[in-house]
Design a protein around this motif. Structure first.
Motif, PDB file in Angstrom:
ATOM      1  N   VAL A  38       1.003  -1.405  -0.005  1.00  0.00           N
ATOM      2  CA  VAL A  38      -0.380   0.159   0.172  1.00  0.00           C
ATOM      3  C   VAL A  38       0.288   1.199  -0.104  1.00  0.00           C
ATOM      4  CG1 VAL A  38      -1.489   1.529   1.188  1.00  0.00           C
ATOM      5  CG2 VAL A  38      -2.011  -1.625   0.740  1.00  0.00           C
ATOM      6  N   ALA A  39       2.141   0.931   0.540  1.00  0.00           N
ATOM      7  CA  ALA A  39       3.200   2.747   0.810  1.00  0.00           C
ATOM      8  C   ALA A  39       3.447   2.260  -0.704  1.00  0.00           C
ATOM      9  CB  ALA A  39       3.920   2.477   2.235  1.00  0.00           C
ATOM     10  N   TRP A  40       3.774   1.076  -1.418  1.00  0.00           N
ATOM     11  CA  TRP A  40       4.670   1.178  -2.425  1.00  0.00           C
ATOM     12  C   TRP A  40       4.020   1.890  -3.743  1.00  0.00           C
ATOM     13  CZ3 TRP A  40       9.098   0.722  -4.539  1.00  0.00           C
ATOM     14  CH2 TRP A  40       9.437   1.092  -5.895  1.00  0.00           C
ATOM     15  N   GLU A  41       2.677   1.697  -3.543  1.00  0.00           N
ATOM     16  CA  GLU A  41       1.447   2.486  -4.729  1.00  0.00           C
ATOM     17  C   GLU A  41       0.718   3.586  -3.996  1.00  0.00           C
ATOM     18  OE1 GLU A  41      -2.229  -0.507  -3.823  1.00  0.00           O
ATOM     19  OE2 GLU A  41      -0.698  -2.157  -5.333  1.00  0.00           O
ATOM     20  N   ALA A  42       1.090   3.820  -3.363  1.00  0.00           N
ATOM     21  CA  ALA A  42       0.378   5.670  -2.497  1.00  0.00           C
ATOM     22  C   ALA A  42       1.892   6.311  -3.024  1.00  0.00           C
ATOM     23  CB  ALA A  42       0.724   5.561  -0.973  1.00  0.00           C
ATOM     24  N   LEU A  43       3.026   5.999  -2.767  1.00  0.00           N
ATOM     25  CA  LEU A  43       4.616   6.925  -3.268  1.00  0.00           C
ATOM     26  C   LEU A  43       4.563   6.811  -4.858  1.00  0.00           C
ATOM     27  CD1 LEU A  43       6.980   5.270  -1.499  1.00  0.00           C
ATOM     28  CD2 LEU A  43       6.033   7.477  -1.020  1.00  0.00           C
ATOM     29  N   ASN A  44       3.664   5.956  -5.878  1.00  0.00           N
ATOM     30  CA  ASN A  44       3.784   6.158  -7.118  1.00  0.00           C
ATOM     31  C   ASN A  44       2.328   6.470  -7.468  1.00  0.00           C
ATOM     32  OD1 ASN A  44       6.177   4.712  -8.297  1.00  0.00           O
ATOM     33  ND2 ASN A  44       5.926   3.597  -6.326  1.00  0.00           N
ATOM     34  N   ASP A  45       1.647   7.460  -6.583  1.00  0.00           N
ATOM     35  CA  ASP A  45      -0.323   7.634  -7.098  1.00  0.00           C
ATOM     36  C   ASP A  45       0.131   9.728  -7.177  1.00  0.00           C
ATOM     37  OD1 ASP A  45      -2.858   8.727  -6.802  1.00  0.00           O
ATOM     38  OD2 ASP A  45      -3.001   7.488  -5.559  1.00  0.00           O
ATOM     39  N   THR A  46       0.487   9.909  -8.189  1.00  0.00           N
ATOM     40  CA  THR A  46       0.753  11.362  -8.490  1.00  0.00           C
ATOM     41  C   THR A  46      -0.329  12.870  -8.070  1.00  0.00           C
ATOM     42  OG1 THR A  46      -0.363  10.509 -10.589  1.00  0.00           O
ATOM     43  CG2 THR A  46       2.545  11.188 -10.395  1.00  0.00           C
ATOM     44  N   ALA A  47      -0.944  11.663  -8.261  1.00  0.00           N
ATOM     45  CA  ALA A  47      -2.452  12.705  -7.567  1.00  0.00           C
ATOM     46  C   ALA A  47      -2.588  12.964  -6.416  1.00  0.00           C
ATOM     47  CB  ALA A  47      -3.970  12.139  -7.551  1.00  0.00           C
ATOM     48  N   LEU A  48      -2.445  11.444  -5.674  1.00  0.00           N
ATOM     49  CA  LEU A  48      -1.917  11.450  -3.866  1.00  0.00           C
ATOM     50  C   LEU A  48      -0.477  12.883  -3.427  1.00  0.00           C
ATOM     51  CD1 LEU A  48      -2.402  10.787  -1.039  1.00  0.00           C
ATOM     52  CD2 LEU A  48      -0.750   8.863  -1.510  1.00  0.00           C
ATOM     53  N   LEU A  49       0.665  12.935  -4.511  1.00  0.00           N
ATOM     54  CA  LEU A  49       1.827  12.854  -3.796  1.00  0.00           C
ATOM     55  C   LEU A  49       1.545  14.391  -4.239  1.00  0.00           C
ATOM     56  CD1 LEU A  49       4.079  11.196  -6.264  1.00  0.00           C
ATOM     57  CD2 LEU A  49       3.396  11.166  -3.454  1.00  0.00           C
ATOM     58  N   LYS A  50       0.705  15.153  -5.026  1.00  0.00           N
ATOM     59  CA  LYS A  50       0.364  16.071  -5.719  1.00  0.00           C
ATOM     60  C   LYS A  50      -0.037  17.339  -4.108  1.00  0.00           C
ATOM     61  CE  LYS A  50      -2.108  20.010  -8.465  1.00  0.00           C
ATOM     62  NZ  LYS A  50      -2.964  19.745  -9.278  1.00  0.00           N
ATOM     63  N   GLN A  51      -0.705  16.261  -3.691  1.00  0.00           N
ATOM     64  CA  GLN A  51      -1.191  16.890  -2.212  1.00  0.00           C
ATOM     65  C   GLN A  51      -0.667  16.972  -1.577  1.00  0.00           C
ATOM     66  OE1 GLN A  51      -4.717  14.584  -2.050  1.00  0.00           O
ATOM     67  NE2 GLN A  51      -6.398  15.220  -3.609  1.00  0.00           N
ATOM     68  N   CYS A  52       0.322  15.819  -1.061  1.00  0.00           N
ATOM     69  CA  CYS A  52       0.945  16.139   0.186  1.00  0.00           C
ATOM     70  C   CYS A  52       2.275  16.595  -0.193  1.00  0.00           C
ATOM     71  CB  CYS A  52       1.788  14.842  -0.166  1.00  0.00           C
ATOM     72  SG  CYS A  52      -0.075  13.792   0.494  1.00  0.00           S
ATOM     73  N   ILE A  53       3.098  17.090  -1.466  1.00  0.00           N
ATOM     74  CA  ILE A  53       4.273  17.743  -1.742  1.00  0.00           C
ATOM     75  C   ILE A  53       3.855  19.425  -1.006  1.00  0.00           C
ATOM     76  CG2 ILE A  53       6.116  18.449  -2.931  1.00  0.00           C
ATOM     77  CD1 ILE A  53       5.251  15.701  -4.686  1.00  0.00           C
ATOM     78  N   PRO A  54       3.698  20.264  -0.362  1.00  0.00           N
ATOM     79  CA  PRO A  54       4.203  21.645  -0.175  1.00  0.00           C
ATOM     80  C   PRO A  54       4.831  22.454  -0.965  1.00  0.00           C
ATOM     81  CG  PRO A  54       5.386  20.307   1.923  1.00  0.00           C
ATOM     82  CD  PRO A  54       5.571  19.282   0.231  1.00  0.00           C
ATOM     83  N   ARG A  92       1.456  14.544   5.519  1.00  0.00           N
ATOM     84  CA  ARG A  92       0.239  14.765   4.626  1.00  0.00           C
ATOM     85  C   ARG A  92       0.315  13.476   4.220  1.00  0.00           C
ATOM     86  NH1 ARG A  92       1.111  20.244   1.323  1.00  0.00           N
ATOM     87  NH2 ARG A  92       0.533  22.126   2.697  1.00  0.00           N
ATOM     88  N   PHE A  93       1.385  13.109   4.017  1.00  0.00           N
ATOM     89  CA  PHE A  93       1.298  11.574   3.631  1.00  0.00           C
ATOM     90  C   PHE A  93       0.639  10.558   4.639  1.00  0.00           C
ATOM     91  CE2 PHE A  93       3.783   7.322   1.653  1.00  0.00           C
ATOM     92  CZ  PHE A  93       2.555   7.878   0.490  1.00  0.00           C
ATOM     93  N   THR A  94       1.391  10.410   5.665  1.00  0.00           N
ATOM     94  CA  THR A  94       1.087   9.682   6.814  1.00  0.00           C
ATOM     95  C   THR A  94      -0.428  10.263   6.789  1.00  0.00           C
ATOM     96  OG1 THR A  94       2.792  10.156   8.121  1.00  0.00           O
ATOM     97  CG2 THR A  94       1.679   8.837   8.838  1.00  0.00           C
TER      98      THR A  94
END
Length: 184
Positions: free
Chosen positions: A15-31, A139-141
């Motif tokens: 699940v962590a791997w998939e989240a780290l490769n989810d660009t929509a999620l990363l966009k929301q989490c990267i300040p 944010r990611f956690t």
């Protein structure tokens, strides 16, 4: 600049791997992230706004994933230009290790900065980088730990003749956390 840190994630490794490769999620989490767009195989164009001490700039850059060993690790090569503010480039080695029902994410970053940002001084640059990393992982956690949307509650419907009420249940839908995240 070098940064090494570990972060415990409240999900299994896959699940962590998939989240780290989810660009929509990363966009929301990267300040300050404005966009993450695909740019070839395992490569992305990014735009973000960042402040380092008194210097605030919009950076455009590229990141590429290399040495991919799913779901255990990869290396991120990155470079970004912030106009008169300067530039940043480097790499980050990211590893995931299962720990029961959780995952320990460890990263090691080696980066160089130039231009006005470099003139600010390494302490301010390091502090800004650590602050951004802390904000990202908070944010990611939180996104990973977010509960699934609540199951539909049974609804009371009045009978058409004014008699007894009937209970009807909405069909239960199984929704993943990524669907929930992408709607917020």
């Amino acid at each position: 600049m070098e940064m090494n840190q570990s972060q415990r994630l409240p999900v299994p490794q896959q699940v962590a791997w998939e989240a780290l490769n989810d660009t929509a999620l990363l966009k929301q989490c990267i300040p300050g992230c404005e966009s993450i767009e695909p740019d070839g195989e395992n490569a992305y164009q990014l735009a973000l706004t960042a402040a380092v001490g008194p210097v605030k700039a919009r950076f455009k850059g590229r990141m590429a994933l290399q040495d991919i060993q799913a779901p255990d690790s990869y290396t991120i090569q990155f470079d970004g230009q912030g106009g008169a503010a300067g530039f940043g480039k480097g790499s980050a080695r990211v590893t995931l290790e299962p720990d029961g029902d959780e995952t320990v994410l460890t990263y090691a970053v080696n980066a160089q900065v130039g231009g006005k940002i470099a003139q600010i001084g390494s302490r301010l640059v390091d502090a800004a980088a650590r602050k951004m990393a802390e904000a990202f992982f908070t944010r990611f956690t939180e996104a990973l730990a977010a509960p699934a949307p609540e199951e539909a509650e049974p609804q009371q419907d009045a009978a058409p003749d004014g008699g007894e009420t009937q209970t009807t249940e909405e069909p239960k839908r199984k929704r993943s956390w990524t669907a929930w995240i992408s709607k917020s």
